[in-house]
Design a protein around this motif. Structure first.
Motif, PDB file in Angstrom:
ATOM      1  N   LEU A 138      42.574  42.928  18.445  1.00  0.00           N
ATOM      2  CA  LEU A 138      43.197  43.712  19.560  1.00  0.00           C
ATOM      3  C   LEU A 138      43.236  42.389  20.952  1.00  0.00           C
ATOM      4  CD1 LEU A 138      40.499  46.228  20.151  1.00  0.00           C
ATOM      5  CD2 LEU A 138      43.012  46.246  19.001  1.00  0.00           C
ATOM      6  N   PHE A 139      42.764  40.933  20.621  1.00  0.00           N
ATOM      7  CA  PHE A 139      42.687  40.604  21.738  1.00  0.00           C
ATOM      8  C   PHE A 139      44.526  39.307  21.081  1.00  0.00           C
ATOM      9  CE2 PHE A 139      38.232  39.659  21.704  1.00  0.00           C
ATOM     10  CZ  PHE A 139      38.173  39.737  22.602  1.00  0.00           C
ATOM     11  N   SER A 140      44.852  40.059  19.693  1.00  0.00           N
ATOM     12  CA  SER A 140      46.058  38.876  19.586  1.00  0.00           C
ATOM     13  C   SER A 140      47.205  39.667  20.072  1.00  0.00           C
ATOM     14  CB  SER A 140      46.051  39.305  18.064  1.00  0.00           C
ATOM     15  OG  SER A 140      45.205  38.261  17.467  1.00  0.00           O
ATOM     16  N   MET A 141      46.869  41.443  20.618  1.00  0.00           N
ATOM     17  CA  MET A 141      47.560  42.449  21.321  1.00  0.00           C
ATOM     18  C   MET A 141      47.797  41.925  23.134  1.00  0.00           C
ATOM     19  SD  MET A 141      46.591  45.583  19.647  1.00  0.00           S
ATOM     20  CE  MET A 141      48.360  46.485  20.232  1.00  0.00           C
ATOM     21  N   LEU A 142      46.541  41.348  23.522  1.00  0.00           N
ATOM     22  CA  LEU A 142      47.100  41.245  24.241  1.00  0.00           C
ATOM     23  C   LEU A 142      47.483  40.376  24.742  1.00  0.00           C
ATOM     24  CD1 LEU A 142      42.980  40.998  25.360  1.00  0.00           C
ATOM     25  CD2 LEU A 142      45.255  42.729  26.124  1.00  0.00           C
ATOM     26  N   VAL A 143      48.066  39.380  23.885  1.00  0.00           N
ATOM     27  CA  VAL A 143      49.315  38.232  25.085  1.00  0.00           C
ATOM     28  C   VAL A 143      50.642  38.347  24.022  1.00  0.00           C
ATOM     29  CG1 VAL A 143      47.146  36.628  24.349  1.00  0.00           C
ATOM     30  CG2 VAL A 143      49.022  36.827  22.253  1.00  0.00           C
ATOM     31  N   GLU A 151      48.545  50.552  26.397  1.00  0.00           N
ATOM     32  CA  GLU A 151      48.136  49.786  25.080  1.00  0.00           C
ATOM     33  C   GLU A 151      47.202  48.696  26.216  1.00  0.00           C
ATOM     34  OE1 GLU A 151      50.767  49.213  21.678  1.00  0.00           O
ATOM     35  OE2 GLU A 151      52.225  49.003  23.366  1.00  0.00           O
ATOM     36  N   LEU A 152      47.540  47.665  26.406  1.00  0.00           N
ATOM     37  CA  LEU A 152      46.693  46.679  27.221  1.00  0.00           C
ATOM     38  C   LEU A 152      44.744  47.717  28.145  1.00  0.00           C
ATOM     39  CD1 LEU A 152      45.654  44.351  29.121  1.00  0.00           C
ATOM     40  CD2 LEU A 152      47.324  44.710  30.676  1.00  0.00           C
ATOM     41  N   GLN A 163      30.989  45.455  25.627  1.00  0.00           N
ATOM     42  CA  GLN A 163      30.740  44.639  26.051  1.00  0.00           C
ATOM     43  C   GLN A 163      30.611  43.001  26.139  1.00  0.00           C
ATOM     44  OE1 GLN A 163      28.340  46.805  28.437  1.00  0.00           O
ATOM     45  NE2 GLN A 163      29.318  48.277  26.587  1.00  0.00           N
ATOM     46  N   PHE A 164      32.214  43.225  26.180  1.00  0.00           N
ATOM     47  CA  PHE A 164      32.859  41.531  26.677  1.00  0.00           C
ATOM     48  C   PHE A 164      33.026  41.071  27.629  1.00  0.00           C
ATOM     49  CE2 PHE A 164      36.678  39.788  27.357  1.00  0.00           C
ATOM     50  CZ  PHE A 164      37.065  38.323  26.591  1.00  0.00           C
ATOM     51  N   ILE A 165      31.919  39.470  27.122  1.00  0.00           N
ATOM     52  CA  ILE A 165      31.421  38.920  28.226  1.00  0.00           C
ATOM     53  C   ILE A 165      32.121  38.834  29.348  1.00  0.00           C
ATOM     54  CG2 ILE A 165      31.851  36.927  26.871  1.00  0.00           C
ATOM     55  CD1 ILE A 165      28.653  37.684  28.989  1.00  0.00           C
ATOM     56  N   ASN A 166      33.690  38.366  29.177  1.00  0.00           N
ATOM     57  CA  ASN A 166      34.831  37.469  30.137  1.00  0.00           C
ATOM     58  C   ASN A 166      35.344  38.901  30.539  1.00  0.00           C
ATOM     59  OD1 ASN A 166      33.578  34.795  29.722  1.00  0.00           O
ATOM     60  ND2 ASN A 166      35.681  34.965  27.968  1.00  0.00           N
ATOM     61  N   LEU A 167      35.020  39.882  30.666  1.00  0.00           N
ATOM     62  CA  LEU A 167      35.866  41.005  31.454  1.00  0.00           C
ATOM     63  C   LEU A 167      35.924  40.714  32.507  1.00  0.00           C
ATOM     64  CD1 LEU A 167      37.458  43.970  29.816  1.00  0.00           C
ATOM     65  CD2 LEU A 167      34.776  45.184  31.330  1.00  0.00           C
ATOM     66  N   TYR A 168      35.108  40.502  33.188  1.00  0.00           N
ATOM     67  CA  TYR A 168      34.951  39.987  35.240  1.00  0.00           C
ATOM     68  C   TYR A 168      36.113  39.186  34.580  1.00  0.00           C
ATOM     69  CZ  TYR A 168      34.573  38.153  39.307  1.00  0.00           C
ATOM     70  OH  TYR A 168      35.058  38.246  40.671  1.00  0.00           O
ATOM     71  N   GLU A 169      36.782  38.456  34.330  1.00  0.00           N
ATOM     72  CA  GLU A 169      37.694  37.148  34.443  1.00  0.00           C
ATOM     73  C   GLU A 169      39.115  38.406  33.911  1.00  0.00           C
ATOM     74  OE1 GLU A 169      39.889  33.827  35.616  1.00  0.00           O
ATOM     75  OE2 GLU A 169      37.388  34.730  35.818  1.00  0.00           O
ATOM     76  N   TYR A 170      38.973  38.725  33.205  1.00  0.00           N
ATOM     77  CA  TYR A 170      40.654  39.468  32.330  1.00  0.00           C
ATOM     78  C   TYR A 170      40.633  41.209  33.948  1.00  0.00           C
ATOM     79  CZ  TYR A 170      40.452  38.110  27.579  1.00  0.00           C
ATOM     80  OH  TYR A 170      41.229  37.182  26.429  1.00  0.00           O
ATOM     81  N   LEU A 171      39.794  41.043  34.251  1.00  0.00           N
ATOM     82  CA  LEU A 171      39.971  42.429  35.057  1.00  0.00           C
ATOM     83  C   LEU A 171      40.706  41.706  36.482  1.00  0.00           C
ATOM     84  CD1 LEU A 171      38.014  45.429  34.792  1.00  0.00           C
ATOM     85  CD2 LEU A 171      40.111  45.228  33.597  1.00  0.00           C
ATOM     86  N   ARG A 173      41.120  37.971  37.549  1.00  0.00           N
ATOM     87  CA  ARG A 173      42.478  37.248  37.348  1.00  0.00           C
ATOM     88  C   ARG A 173      44.025  37.772  36.710  1.00  0.00           C
ATOM     89  NH1 ARG A 173      37.803  34.013  39.201  1.00  0.00           N
ATOM     90  NH2 ARG A 173      37.996  33.223  40.669  1.00  0.00           N
ATOM     91  N   LYS A 174      43.132  37.528  34.986  1.00  0.00           N
ATOM     92  CA  LYS A 174      43.846  37.440  34.314  1.00  0.00           C
ATOM     93  C   LYS A 174      45.274  38.960  34.098  1.00  0.00           C
ATOM     94  CE  LYS A 174      44.959  36.577  28.983  1.00  0.00           C
ATOM     95  NZ  LYS A 174      44.078  36.459  28.501  1.00  0.00           N
ATOM     96  N   PHE A 175      44.271  39.979  34.641  1.00  0.00           N
ATOM     97  CA  PHE A 175      45.377  41.254  34.527  1.00  0.00           C
ATOM     98  C   PHE A 175      44.858  41.871  36.282  1.00  0.00           C
ATOM     99  CE2 PHE A 175      44.097  41.408  30.040  1.00  0.00           C
ATOM    100  CZ  PHE A 175      45.458  40.694  29.797  1.00  0.00           C
TER     101      PHE A 175
END
Length: 344
Positions: A138-143, A151-152, A163-171, A173-175
């Motif tokens: 799934l991480f591979s699909m994100l890029v 899908e994203l 409970q992905f630890i870096n979800l805050y950063e993803y929501l 900034r990254k996405f």
């Protein structure tokens, strides 16, 4: 003329031939699909006893070894049926373990499919069966560039379930292009400890994410977040302030009702309405006068909420009857009569 008729006959023959081939293709496809469905049903009957035994008792059977795509489809359908009725617990864990054991490679292949529908279907089952073995995929699909927005979002939902630890950063900034509705759909899956990173980083979050956080707290109705909500209500303005007040009203408790009574005279009808709801939840007699005032509000939603709040008080019917007997406001009288009959 003869040439034109000949050309027309040739064209007609080609069209009829094409239609015949298309009809033949559809007929063959239907026959193949029917045969495949029969095979799936046969394997479902074969595997169901062993699958049930594993889910309920954790007993592994050597007879439950799906190899072909049809067999794995049968197992998939059986697991999906059990997933509809099983809650969290040992049986739900056994179901996930079984999916991991027999369907990991099956879904890994489908995640690499060129067909969007196949990838989305696989994501649905990965989430439903809680298959952590495919997180790396799934991480591979994100890029990947071909990964669609749908899908994203689905991938981020799965990561939230784990409970992905870096979800805050993803929501944040990254996405950052994700809407508040999409963020809310992801955040609702977080457990309290992981959700706390969004309250701690609230002031640095983009507006859409802030609103999603406040809405999710309102859905959770967890009183532990009341101090956070009250601080947001007091320090923010506009939509964020209103969302915080709405979440407070959903929790149904405040530390000091006196801080909210002045909102009965707010210029925003939403704040007046939510104040009525809070008073009704608290059932504090000091708010009765404000509710009587709100029964005469120009907005129907405010009057309705005030009537419902008064109906919750001991002796609320008598208060509403008093409004009916004394008010000159026809709208207030009608609303009081409505809640006398409705009760709570």
């Amino acid at each position: 003329m003869a040439t034109e008729l000949y050309a027309l006959s040739i064209l007609t023959s080609l069209l009829i031939g094409t239609l015949f081939l298309l009809l033949l293709y559809l007929a063959i496809r239907k026959i193949v699909a029917k045969k495949k469905r029969e095979q799936v049903n046969e394997y479902k009957e074969k595997y169901n006893p062993y699958l049930f035994e594993y889910i309920t008792e954790g007993t592994i059977s050597r007879k439950l070894v799906p190899r072909s795509g049809v067999e794995k489809k049968a197992v998939e359908e059986l697991l999906a049926k059990y997933a509809e009725i099983l809650e969290a617990g040992e049986e739900r864990k056994n179901l996930s373990d079984l999916a991991v054991l027999h369907l990991t490679d099956y879904y890994r292949g489908r995640l690499k499919s060129r067909k969007w529908s196949s990838r989305m279907n696989a994501l649905y089952y990965i989430e439903n069966f809680k298959m952590g073995t495919l997180l790396k995929d799934l991480f591979s699909m994100l890029v990947q560039k071909r990964t669609s927005r749908d899908e994203l979002i689905h991938i981020l939902r799965i990561l939230a379930n784990f409970q992905f630890i870096n979800l805050y950063e993803y929501l944040n900034r990254k996405f950052s292009f994700l809407s508040e509705f999409e963020c809310r759909n992801i955040l609702i899956r977080l457990e309290d400890g992981h959700f706390d990173q969004f309250t701690l980083g609230f002031h640095q979050a983009r507006v859409e994410l802030q609103h999603a956080v406040l809405d999710v707290i309102g859905v959770k109705k967890d009183i532990r977040y009341l101090p956070f909500l009250e601080s947001i209500f007091q320090s923010y303005s506009g939509e964020s302030r209103l969302r915080a007040l709405k979440a407070i009203a959903s929790i149904g408790y405040v530390n000091n009702l006196d801080d909210y009574l002045p909102l009965a005279y707010s210029t925003r009808w939403e704040e007046r309405m939510l104040t009525a709801r809070i008073i009704g939840s608290m059932r504090d007699e000091k708010g009765i006068a404000s509710l009587i005032e709100l029964m005469h509000d120009r907005t129907w939603w405010v009057r309705s909420q005030a009537g419902q709040a008064l109906a919750k008080f001991p002796g609320g019917s008598a208060i509403l009857k008093g409004i009916v007997d004394t008010t000159t406001d026809q709208f207030a009288r009608d609303m009081a009569i409505e809640w006398i009959h409705k009760g709570v």
